[in-house]
Scaffold this motif. Structure first.
Motif, PDB file in Angstrom:
ATOM      1  N   MET A   1     -49.133 -28.228 -18.993  1.00  0.00           N
ATOM      2  CA  MET A   1     -49.898 -29.464 -19.224  1.00  0.00           C
ATOM      3  C   MET A   1     -50.113 -30.199 -17.904  1.00  0.00           C
ATOM      4  SD  MET A   1     -48.848 -32.910 -21.372  1.00  0.00           S
ATOM      5  CE  MET A   1     -49.171 -32.255 -22.994  1.00  0.00           C
ATOM      6  N   SER A   2     -51.215 -30.912 -17.831  1.00  0.00           N
ATOM      7  CA  SER A   2     -51.492 -31.770 -16.677  1.00  0.00           C
ATOM      8  C   SER A   2     -50.376 -32.784 -16.478  1.00  0.00           C
ATOM      9  CB  SER A   2     -52.822 -32.495 -16.893  1.00  0.00           C
ATOM     10  OG  SER A   2     -52.906 -33.665 -16.129  1.00  0.00           O
ATOM     11  N   ARG A   3     -49.941 -32.938 -15.220  1.00  0.00           N
ATOM     12  CA  ARG A   3     -48.920 -33.929 -14.915  1.00  0.00           C
ATOM     13  C   ARG A   3     -49.413 -35.352 -15.177  1.00  0.00           C
ATOM     14  NH1 ARG A   3     -46.648 -31.939  -9.118  1.00  0.00           N
ATOM     15  NH2 ARG A   3     -48.378 -30.462  -9.187  1.00  0.00           N
ATOM     16  N   GLU A  36     -58.474 -42.687 -26.188  1.00  0.00           N
ATOM     17  CA  GLU A  36     -59.838 -42.685 -25.633  1.00  0.00           C
ATOM     18  C   GLU A  36     -60.109 -41.386 -24.873  1.00  0.00           C
ATOM     19  OE1 GLU A  36     -62.243 -44.699 -26.068  1.00  0.00           O
ATOM     20  OE2 GLU A  36     -61.465 -46.675 -26.588  1.00  0.00           O
ATOM     21  N   ILE A  37     -59.149 -40.982 -24.049  1.00  0.00           N
ATOM     22  CA  ILE A  37     -59.315 -39.743 -23.283  1.00  0.00           C
ATOM     23  C   ILE A  37     -59.452 -38.553 -24.226  1.00  0.00           C
ATOM     24  CG2 ILE A  37     -58.143 -38.136 -21.720  1.00  0.00           C
ATOM     25  CD1 ILE A  37     -56.915 -40.580 -20.333  1.00  0.00           C
ATOM     26  N   ASP A  38     -58.602 -38.499 -25.252  1.00  0.00           N
ATOM     27  CA  ASP A  38     -58.644 -37.368 -26.193  1.00  0.00           C
ATOM     28  C   ASP A  38     -59.990 -37.300 -26.910  1.00  0.00           C
ATOM     29  OD1 ASP A  38     -56.096 -36.622 -25.524  1.00  0.00           O
ATOM     30  OD2 ASP A  38     -55.137 -37.625 -27.230  1.00  0.00           O
ATOM     31  N   LEU A  67     -61.087 -38.428 -16.345  1.00  0.00           N
ATOM     32  CA  LEU A  67     -59.819 -38.065 -16.980  1.00  0.00           C
ATOM     33  C   LEU A  67     -60.041 -37.194 -18.208  1.00  0.00           C
ATOM     34  CD1 LEU A  67     -58.050 -41.533 -16.663  1.00  0.00           C
ATOM     35  CD2 LEU A  67     -57.380 -39.433 -15.463  1.00  0.00           C
ATOM     36  N   ALA A  68     -61.122 -37.439 -18.950  1.00  0.00           N
ATOM     37  CA  ALA A  68     -61.429 -36.608 -20.115  1.00  0.00           C
ATOM     38  C   ALA A  68     -61.762 -35.180 -19.697  1.00  0.00           C
ATOM     39  CB  ALA A  68     -62.586 -37.221 -20.900  1.00  0.00           C
ATOM     40  N   ALA A  69     -62.554 -35.039 -18.643  1.00  0.00           N
ATOM     41  CA  ALA A  69     -62.870 -33.697 -18.133  1.00  0.00           C
ATOM     42  C   ALA A  69     -61.611 -33.026 -17.605  1.00  0.00           C
ATOM     43  CB  ALA A  69     -63.921 -33.804 -17.037  1.00  0.00           C
ATOM     44  N   HIS A  70     -60.756 -33.807 -16.969  1.00  0.00           N
ATOM     45  CA  HIS A  70     -59.481 -33.310 -16.454  1.00  0.00           C
ATOM     46  C   HIS A  70     -58.632 -32.762 -17.607  1.00  0.00           C
ATOM     47  CE1 HIS A  70     -56.799 -33.432 -12.892  1.00  0.00           C
ATOM     48  NE2 HIS A  70     -55.813 -33.573 -13.756  1.00  0.00           N
ATOM     49  N   ALA A  71     -58.557 -33.541 -18.695  1.00  0.00           N
ATOM     50  CA  ALA A  71     -57.758 -33.123 -19.847  1.00  0.00           C
ATOM     51  C   ALA A  71     -58.369 -31.911 -20.541  1.00  0.00           C
ATOM     52  CB  ALA A  71     -57.637 -34.289 -20.834  1.00  0.00           C
ATOM     53  N   ALA A  72     -59.691 -31.826 -20.560  1.00  0.00           N
ATOM     54  CA  ALA A  72     -60.371 -30.725 -21.242  1.00  0.00           C
ATOM     55  C   ALA A  72     -60.478 -29.467 -20.389  1.00  0.00           C
ATOM     56  CB  ALA A  72     -61.771 -31.178 -21.661  1.00  0.00           C
ATOM     57  N   GLY A  73     -60.122 -29.587 -19.096  1.00  0.00           N
ATOM     58  CA  GLY A  73     -60.221 -28.436 -18.204  1.00  0.00           C
ATOM     59  C   GLY A  73     -61.643 -28.061 -17.850  1.00  0.00           C
ATOM     60  N   ILE A  74     -62.544 -29.044 -17.868  1.00  0.00           N
ATOM     61  CA  ILE A  74     -63.960 -28.789 -17.562  1.00  0.00           C
ATOM     62  C   ILE A  74     -64.214 -29.071 -16.089  1.00  0.00           C
ATOM     63  CG2 ILE A  74     -66.310 -29.604 -17.984  1.00  0.00           C
ATOM     64  CD1 ILE A  74     -65.391 -30.191 -20.867  1.00  0.00           C
ATOM     65  N   PRO A  75     -64.754 -28.108 -15.344  1.00  0.00           N
ATOM     66  CA  PRO A  75     -65.040 -28.341 -13.922  1.00  0.00           C
ATOM     67  C   PRO A  75     -65.965 -29.545 -13.735  1.00  0.00           C
ATOM     68  CG  PRO A  75     -65.271 -26.019 -14.466  1.00  0.00           C
ATOM     69  CD  PRO A  75     -65.120 -26.750 -15.771  1.00  0.00           C
ATOM     70  N   THR A  76     -65.604 -30.398 -12.795  1.00  0.00           N
ATOM     71  CA  THR A  76     -66.303 -31.668 -12.601  1.00  0.00           C
ATOM     72  C   THR A  76     -66.738 -31.829 -11.155  1.00  0.00           C
ATOM     73  OG1 THR A  76     -64.847 -32.623 -14.272  1.00  0.00           O
ATOM     74  CG2 THR A  76     -66.124 -34.160 -12.959  1.00  0.00           C
ATOM     75  N   ILE A  77     -67.906 -32.408 -10.976  1.00  0.00           N
ATOM     76  CA  ILE A  77     -68.403 -32.689  -9.628  1.00  0.00           C
ATOM     77  C   ILE A  77     -68.800 -34.158  -9.535  1.00  0.00           C
ATOM     78  CG2 ILE A  77     -70.133 -32.170  -7.873  1.00  0.00           C
ATOM     79  CD1 ILE A  77     -70.275 -29.363  -8.884  1.00  0.00           C
ATOM     80  N   PRO A  78     -68.000 -34.985  -8.843  1.00  0.00           N
ATOM     81  CA  PRO A  78     -68.426 -36.362  -8.587  1.00  0.00           C
ATOM     82  C   PRO A  78     -69.627 -36.367  -7.637  1.00  0.00           C
ATOM     83  CG  PRO A  78     -66.047 -36.082  -8.273  1.00  0.00           C
ATOM     84  CD  PRO A  78     -66.650 -34.721  -8.330  1.00  0.00           C
ATOM     85  N   LEU A  79     -70.670 -37.079  -8.018  1.00  0.00           N
ATOM     86  CA  LEU A  79     -71.897 -37.128  -7.219  1.00  0.00           C
ATOM     87  C   LEU A  79     -71.985 -38.489  -6.542  1.00  0.00           C
ATOM     88  CD1 LEU A  79     -74.208 -35.525  -9.910  1.00  0.00           C
ATOM     89  CD2 LEU A  79     -73.474 -34.445  -7.782  1.00  0.00           C
ATOM     90  N   PRO A  80     -71.888 -38.537  -5.205  1.00  0.00           N
ATOM     91  CA  PRO A  80     -71.964 -39.825  -4.502  1.00  0.00           C
ATOM     92  C   PRO A  80     -73.291 -40.524  -4.751  1.00  0.00           C
ATOM     93  CG  PRO A  80     -71.091 -38.113  -3.062  1.00  0.00           C
ATOM     94  CD  PRO A  80     -71.607 -37.415  -4.286  1.00  0.00           C
ATOM     95  N   LEU A  81     -73.233 -41.823  -4.976  1.00  0.00           N
ATOM     96  CA  LEU A  81     -74.449 -42.584  -5.258  1.00  0.00           C
ATOM     97  C   LEU A  81     -75.399 -42.606  -4.068  1.00  0.00           C
ATOM     98  CD1 LEU A  81     -72.911 -45.620  -7.182  1.00  0.00           C
ATOM     99  CD2 LEU A  81     -74.158 -43.686  -8.145  1.00  0.00           C
ATOM    100  N   PHE A  82     -74.854 -42.438  -2.845  1.00  0.00           N
ATOM    101  CA  PHE A  82     -75.716 -42.523  -1.667  1.00  0.00           C
ATOM    102  C   PHE A  82     -76.439 -41.212  -1.377  1.00  0.00           C
ATOM    103  CE2 PHE A  82     -71.423 -41.574  -0.099  1.00  0.00           C
ATOM    104  CZ  PHE A  82     -71.646 -40.381   0.577  1.00  0.00           C
ATOM    105  N   PHE A  83     -76.171 -40.156  -2.133  1.00  0.00           N
ATOM    106  CA  PHE A  83     -76.892 -38.900  -1.902  1.00  0.00           C
ATOM    107  C   PHE A  83     -78.387 -39.119  -2.108  1.00  0.00           C
ATOM    108  CE2 PHE A  83     -73.908 -34.974  -2.452  1.00  0.00           C
ATOM    109  CZ  PHE A  83     -73.201 -35.370  -1.341  1.00  0.00           C
ATOM    110  N   SER A  84     -79.173 -38.465  -1.264  1.00  0.00           N
ATOM    111  CA  SER A  84     -80.621 -38.516  -1.413  1.00  0.00           C
ATOM    112  C   SER A  84     -81.054 -37.650  -2.600  1.00  0.00           C
ATOM    113  CB  SER A  84     -81.300 -37.997  -0.141  1.00  0.00           C
ATOM    114  OG  SER A  84     -81.039 -36.600   0.014  1.00  0.00           O
ATOM    115  N   ALA A  85     -82.303 -37.777  -2.994  1.00  0.00           N
ATOM    116  CA  ALA A  85     -82.821 -36.948  -4.088  1.00  0.00           C
ATOM    117  C   ALA A  85     -82.708 -35.469  -3.741  1.00  0.00           C
ATOM    118  CB  ALA A  85     -84.272 -37.328  -4.381  1.00  0.00           C
TER     119      ALA A  85
END
Length: 493
Positions: A1-3, A36-38, A67-85
């Motif tokens: 389980m996730s710590r 909520e996470i579950d 945290l929900a993606a973390h608990a579900a084991g779903i690969p996640t990519i945070p997208l910085p708001l300053f990225f260009s189109a």
């Protein structure tokens, strides 16, 4: 389980009413957080995204989605708001992101189709289903939980693939080093899409049972990739009664300047971590003189963010602290720092597996007799003067920006008889004040590292103009190219 999930269960059992997450509009206790996470994790699992993107401002919704993606084991990519189109399109295509949780669906619609399927997820977050082709995407290394994109404010960003175990190990070590505790109130000042804030500002406090404060970025004075309203920043630290926070050097520089000008500084802070780029020793000394509890650290994305950190009772001036408990450091023959004790999974889209004998950082440094790590520069930035002396420009630049009037400085001297600088003065600073600051800095430097001549930059070095990365590292080749003619003129005269 996730710590992290296991820790949330313990905190919910022992102190269910303690506030875990809080922003301007809502707060969640530890007793409320896990349900909520579950629930959100079940929604994500039912939708079964290949890769989930998060493109949103700071807030409890961002934290819950992660945290929900973390608990579900779903690969996640945070997208910085300053990225260009163009950068967003590159990341989505390369990673095969097929679903995005966002408070800015119009940005995604502009990339693909104005009528993309959108449905509510949580709070201001909308669930956007993208039109992607998995066959065109780079395969994710097995075990990838998160892909964090480094810098990448010009050109195509590079994705670092990390496992859940790696991030949680770093978060646990950070909690130990910073003496995180249940009564802490950590204020997130950096975007949660930044790995340092994600791991150090969300995961580490939750492991300790602390409260994570998540106001919108504008509320703490941030705008774009580098805009800063120091008045709002200081007000936020006071209003949220923050006991801990993370800053990049430019933020600390602005806070110190405001404090020296008479602005009231927060007194609730007990631990203020500073990192992301080299920090001037004089800036740290000035901060401590104002009563700010600053602790410099060092890390890189490939290591899950932080590698070494100064801590209460174990700090040394000029060092970036001792390696975290899970880390072992050694050095290549040329002084390059190598980090062992943490396994990362490689870069997205690069078939070669990462080396198993440690991570080559590209940074030069040494450990002292007591185990404190000192940085001396970037291996690729080291230049050799016409007299055969090696100069690490970061060291010299750190001395310059510690002086009043100098906001940023880039040092050059490869194969030259003396060193020169491209300097960004603070607005209204006369040239004579810069000359005086240079003379004072030169008295602290050996002759081969001194700066003999300088030119004034036409504009600050920012991610927007391609002259720095998002975390403040200078793009030296771009700066040299922009000012090549003026630099050459310094030597001709």
């Amino acid at each position: 389980m996730s710590r992290i999930i296991a820790a949330l269960q313990r905190h919910a059992a022992s102190d269910p009413r303690k506030v875990a997450l809080q922003d301007e509009t809502r707060s969640l206790s530890y007793g409320e957080l896990l349900p909520e996470i579950d629930a959100l994790a079940q929604q994500l699992q039912a939708s079964n995204p290949r890769v989930l993107g998060i493109l949103a401002d700071n807030g409890t919704a961002w934290a819950l989605a992660d945290l929900a993606a973390h608990a579900a084991g779903i690969p996640t990519i945070p997208l910085p708001l300053f990225f260009s189109a163009a950068q967003l399109a590159h990341v989505i295509r390369t990673a095969g992101i097929d679903q995005v949780l966002t408070d800015q669906p119009e940005r995604l619609a502009a990339l693909q189709h104005p009528e993309l399927p959108v449905e509510p997820f949580y709070g201001a977050l909308q669930w956007v289903h993208l039109q992607t082709h998995a066959d065109d995407a780079a395969p994710l290394p097995h075990g990838t939980q998160k892909v964090t994109f480094t810098s990448g404010t010009t050109g195509e960003p590079k994705g670092v693939c990390l496992a859940r175990e790696a991030m949680e190990t770093v978060a646990e070590s950070l909690g130990y080093a910073s003496e995180a505790r249940r009564d802490d109130r950590h204020l997130c000042l950096l975007p949660l899409a930044t790995l340092l804030e994600n791991v150090g500002g969300l995961y580490a406090p939750l492991l300790a049972g602390a409260t994570v404060c998540l106001p919108l970025l504008a509320a703490v004075g941030l705008s774009g990739s580098s805009g800063l309203d120091v008045g709002r920043l200081l007000a936020a630290l006071g209003e949220w009664q923050a006991s801990s926070a993370i800053m990049v050097p430019q933020m600390l520089q602005a806070v110190v300047a405001a404090g020296q000008a008479g602005a009231p500084l927060p007194r609730s802070l007990r631990y203020l971590a500073v990192g992301g780029a080299p920090v001037s020793l004089r800036l740290l000394e000035n901060a401590r003189a104002l009563g700010l509890p600053v602790f410099e650290g060092y890390g890189l994305s490939e290591c899950g963010s932080v590698v070494a950190l100064n801590r209460p009772g174990a700090q040394r001036a000029g060092s970036v602290g001792k390696p975290l408990p899970h880390v072992h450091i050694d050095f290549a023959d040329d002084g390059e720092i190598r980090v062992r004790g943490l396994t990362w999974l490689g870069y997205l889209g690069e078939p070669s597996a990462p080396a198993t004998d440690g991570i080559a950082t590209g940074d030069l440094g040494h450990l002292d007799a007591d185990g404190f790590l000192f940085l001396t520069g970037r291996k690729k930035n080291l230049f050799i003067t016409a007299f055969g002396r090696n100069v690490a420009p970061e060291w010299v630049e750190g001395e310059l920006v510690a002086h009043a009037g100098i906001a940023q400085a880039a040092i050059f001297g490869e194969a030259r008889p003396f060193n020169c600088a491209v300097i960004v003065p603070y607005p209204g600073t006369p040239a004579g004040a810069i000359d005086a600051a240079l003379a004072q800095a030169n008295r602290q430097l050996p002759d081969y590292a001194q700066v003999q001549r300088w030119i004034s930059a036409a504009e600050p070095f920012t991610p927007g103009n391609g002259l720095s990365t998002a975390n403040g590292r200078l793009r030296r080749t771009a700066i040299l190219g922009r000012y090549a003619a003026q630099i050459d003129a310094l030597y001709q005269s």
